[in-house]
Write a protein that holds these residues in place. Sequence first.
Motif, PDB file in Angstrom:
ATOM      1  N   ARG A   6       1.070  -1.363  -0.183  1.00  0.00           N
ATOM      2  CA  ARG A   6      -0.268  -0.129  -0.540  1.00  0.00           C
ATOM      3  C   ARG A   6       1.113   1.178   0.294  1.00  0.00           C
ATOM      4  O   ARG A   6       1.441   1.984   0.897  1.00  0.00           O
ATOM      5  CB  ARG A   6      -1.025  -0.275   1.283  1.00  0.00           C
ATOM      6  CG  ARG A   6      -1.875  -1.233   0.699  1.00  0.00           C
ATOM      7  CD  ARG A   6      -3.121  -0.675   2.335  1.00  0.00           C
ATOM      8  NE  ARG A   6      -3.758  -1.924   1.935  1.00  0.00           N
ATOM      9  CZ  ARG A   6      -4.630  -2.203   3.652  1.00  0.00           C
ATOM     10  NH1 ARG A   6      -4.943  -1.366   4.635  1.00  0.00           N
ATOM     11  NH2 ARG A   6      -5.713  -3.314   3.046  1.00  0.00           N
ATOM     12  N   LEU A   7       0.708   2.078  -0.946  1.00  0.00           N
ATOM     13  CA  LEU A   7       2.057   3.491  -1.372  1.00  0.00           C
ATOM     14  C   LEU A   7       1.123   4.058  -0.625  1.00  0.00           C
ATOM     15  O   LEU A   7      -0.026   4.413  -0.959  1.00  0.00           O
ATOM     16  CB  LEU A   7       2.102   3.346  -2.783  1.00  0.00           C
ATOM     17  CG  LEU A   7       3.114   2.397  -3.253  1.00  0.00           C
ATOM     18  CD1 LEU A   7       3.252   2.849  -4.075  1.00  0.00           C
ATOM     19  CD2 LEU A   7       4.137   2.363  -2.375  1.00  0.00           C
ATOM     20  N   GLN A  16       9.111   3.462  -0.215  1.00  0.00           N
ATOM     21  CA  GLN A  16       8.041   2.620   0.527  1.00  0.00           C
ATOM     22  C   GLN A  16       7.919   1.297   0.327  1.00  0.00           C
ATOM     23  O   GLN A  16       7.163   0.432   0.754  1.00  0.00           O
ATOM     24  CB  GLN A  16       6.589   3.013   0.024  1.00  0.00           C
ATOM     25  CG  GLN A  16       6.079   4.904   0.420  1.00  0.00           C
ATOM     26  CD  GLN A  16       4.968   5.823   0.292  1.00  0.00           C
ATOM     27  OE1 GLN A  16       3.971   4.542   0.673  1.00  0.00           O
ATOM     28  NE2 GLN A  16       4.814   6.630   0.026  1.00  0.00           N
ATOM     29  N   LEU A  17       8.299   0.772  -1.025  1.00  0.00           N
ATOM     30  CA  LEU A  17       7.596  -0.528  -1.969  1.00  0.00           C
ATOM     31  C   LEU A  17       8.568  -1.461  -0.937  1.00  0.00           C
ATOM     32  O   LEU A  17       8.682  -2.511  -0.888  1.00  0.00           O
ATOM     33  CB  LEU A  17       7.898  -0.386  -3.420  1.00  0.00           C
ATOM     34  CG  LEU A  17       7.998  -1.415  -3.809  1.00  0.00           C
ATOM     35  CD1 LEU A  17       6.620  -2.064  -2.822  1.00  0.00           C
ATOM     36  CD2 LEU A  17       8.126  -1.219  -5.995  1.00  0.00           C
ATOM     37  N   GLU A  41       4.571  -5.915 -14.895  1.00  0.00           N
ATOM     38  CA  GLU A  41       3.249  -6.032 -13.802  1.00  0.00           C
ATOM     39  C   GLU A  41       2.435  -5.416 -12.841  1.00  0.00           C
ATOM     40  O   GLU A  41       2.072  -5.048 -12.120  1.00  0.00           O
ATOM     41  CB  GLU A  41       2.967  -7.911 -13.673  1.00  0.00           C
ATOM     42  CG  GLU A  41       2.331  -8.178 -12.593  1.00  0.00           C
ATOM     43  CD  GLU A  41       2.488 -10.048 -12.490  1.00  0.00           C
ATOM     44  OE1 GLU A  41       1.643 -10.834 -11.822  1.00  0.00           O
ATOM     45  OE2 GLU A  41       2.981 -10.734 -13.892  1.00  0.00           O
ATOM     46  N   LEU A  42       4.246  -5.946 -11.383  1.00  0.00           N
ATOM     47  CA  LEU A  42       3.494  -4.634 -10.564  1.00  0.00           C
ATOM     48  C   LEU A  42       3.514  -3.476 -10.535  1.00  0.00           C
ATOM     49  O   LEU A  42       2.712  -3.205  -9.980  1.00  0.00           O
ATOM     50  CB  LEU A  42       4.821  -5.150  -9.059  1.00  0.00           C
ATOM     51  CG  LEU A  42       4.767  -5.053  -7.949  1.00  0.00           C
ATOM     52  CD1 LEU A  42       3.182  -4.828  -7.542  1.00  0.00           C
ATOM     53  CD2 LEU A  42       6.433  -4.881  -6.985  1.00  0.00           C
ATOM     54  N   ALA A  43       4.544  -2.784 -11.374  1.00  0.00           N
ATOM     55  CA  ALA A  43       3.751  -1.527 -11.378  1.00  0.00           C
ATOM     56  C   ALA A  43       2.665  -1.211 -11.850  1.00  0.00           C
ATOM     57  O   ALA A  43       1.870   0.109 -11.527  1.00  0.00           O
ATOM     58  CB  ALA A  43       5.156  -1.127 -12.532  1.00  0.00           C
ATOM     59  N   GLY A  47       0.064   1.351 -10.305  1.00  0.00           N
ATOM     60  CA  GLY A  47      -0.664   2.583 -11.092  1.00  0.00           C
ATOM     61  C   GLY A  47       1.068   3.191 -10.735  1.00  0.00           C
ATOM     62  O   GLY A  47       0.439   4.412 -10.377  1.00  0.00           O
ATOM     63  N   ILE A  48       1.898   2.861 -10.335  1.00  0.00           N
ATOM     64  CA  ILE A  48       3.493   3.226 -10.460  1.00  0.00           C
ATOM     65  C   ILE A  48       4.449   3.493 -11.978  1.00  0.00           C
ATOM     66  O   ILE A  48       4.470   2.377 -12.613  1.00  0.00           O
ATOM     67  CB  ILE A  48       3.877   3.479  -9.073  1.00  0.00           C
ATOM     68  CG1 ILE A  48       4.691   2.111  -9.346  1.00  0.00           C
ATOM     69  CG2 ILE A  48       3.187   3.933  -8.556  1.00  0.00           C
ATOM     70  CD1 ILE A  48       5.220   1.656  -8.332  1.00  0.00           C
TER      71      ILE A  48
END
Length: 473
Positions: A6-7, A16-17, A41-43, A47-48
């Motif tokens: 959760r960012l 944070q990640l 995929e994780l980005a 949404g980053i």
Amino acid sequence: MDLHVRLDGRSDLSGQLYRQVRAAILAGRLPAGQPLPPSRELAGDLGIARNTVSMAYDRLAAEGFLTARPGVGTFVADGLAGDGRADDDGDQVALAPRAVWAGLSEATDLAAASAEFDFRPGVPDAALFPYAAWRRVTARQLRATAVGSGAHIAAAGHPPLRAAVARHVAVARGVPAAADDIIVTSGSQQAVDLIARVLLAPGDVVAVEDPGYPLPRKLLASSGFDVVPVPVDGEGLVVGALPEAARLVYVTPSHQFPLGTPMSLGRRLALLEWARRTGALIVEDDYDSEFRFAGRPFEPLAGLGAAGHVAYVGSFSKTLLPTLRLGFVVAPRSLRDAMHKAKQLLDWHTAVPTQAALAELIDEGLFARHLKAMRRVYARRHHLVTSLLRRDFAGVLEPVPSLVGLHVTALLADPSADDVEVADHARAAGVETLPLSPLALAHPVRGLALGYGAITEERIPTGLARLRTALRS
């Protein structure tokens, strides 16, 4: 895969990640060999930018948390200590400090205050510090030619400063001292610590003034010594009440803190005789006696003989700035070598450029000039505070006569009044003072210590008017 990220939208998304993935690995929620989602995929899921994820992965890999297998993916590294029972936010067994620390409160009375009218004792006027002269001498000490190799120096301090301090205390306070007798410390508190470390064993009896300065008392208690409070009257420490078993007594004879009374000559001589007879050490904290506004200076204990039984402690916190953390002790010669060793073990030595700058300030006569100017300023403030207390607080506060230092003490005329409650009312009205009752252990006293170093002469009348209103409430 148990990875829940959760960012919160702050700028350091990569950081944070990184922290959240690391916590999951250490907690065992991401076991060894577990594959992580591809960065793209994780980005997309978060949404980053992909580069943000790549930066976090690269940092984790560099620190050994992840391993990258070209053409295969990114995996949790083997051999990490996570056991799945706790993480950074989990339920861990906390380490417990020694019980003595639970009974010691922080010295918030000396912390930075934000009150509109600051009457805290012992705080000098930072606006009147000789900034231009200090910048000049400091700049000289930060040149390559002055720094030299940058190696450590002897623990006792910068030789020119030790010599300058010896001359200063001999001339200004009548304390016989050579440069070799001086140990430069990071404030007077460290000086007390050094003395106690080399002289005392856990369980030894030490005596302190009551009421008295809380920090040395708490320091000595935290070190495992048996701290015994000794009453103070109009002549200073009651020597007849000193425990025979005491190996050390801490006193402020020239301007007793917090009451402000000086120790009479008879008491000084009796205290020295007690130290000779019992083999104890007197720690004389001469914390603000440079500011004397009338009469002859009081003779320090260190200037009355029995040099082997007196450690004279001084500081530049009141004469210059507390933030410089510069103090000194004139050490008894029998303890000197051991104190050098203790100082080296504690912090090796106090900052050398600062020591060298102060030595120049003293040698050039700038320190003496600053003291002379500050005496004039503080004398006016002292006169104004005492005259207003006598005129406007009659029957409410009774000033304790004093002609030295940076504060005036006033006792509450009503013995049933609560000085802490009074100080709280004053603080709510924008006036910061120091109540006396928390400074006493076994000999109650109620009143306020009113400093005049941190408040200008022009603001004193309004501040005391606010205080008078708070007292009435």
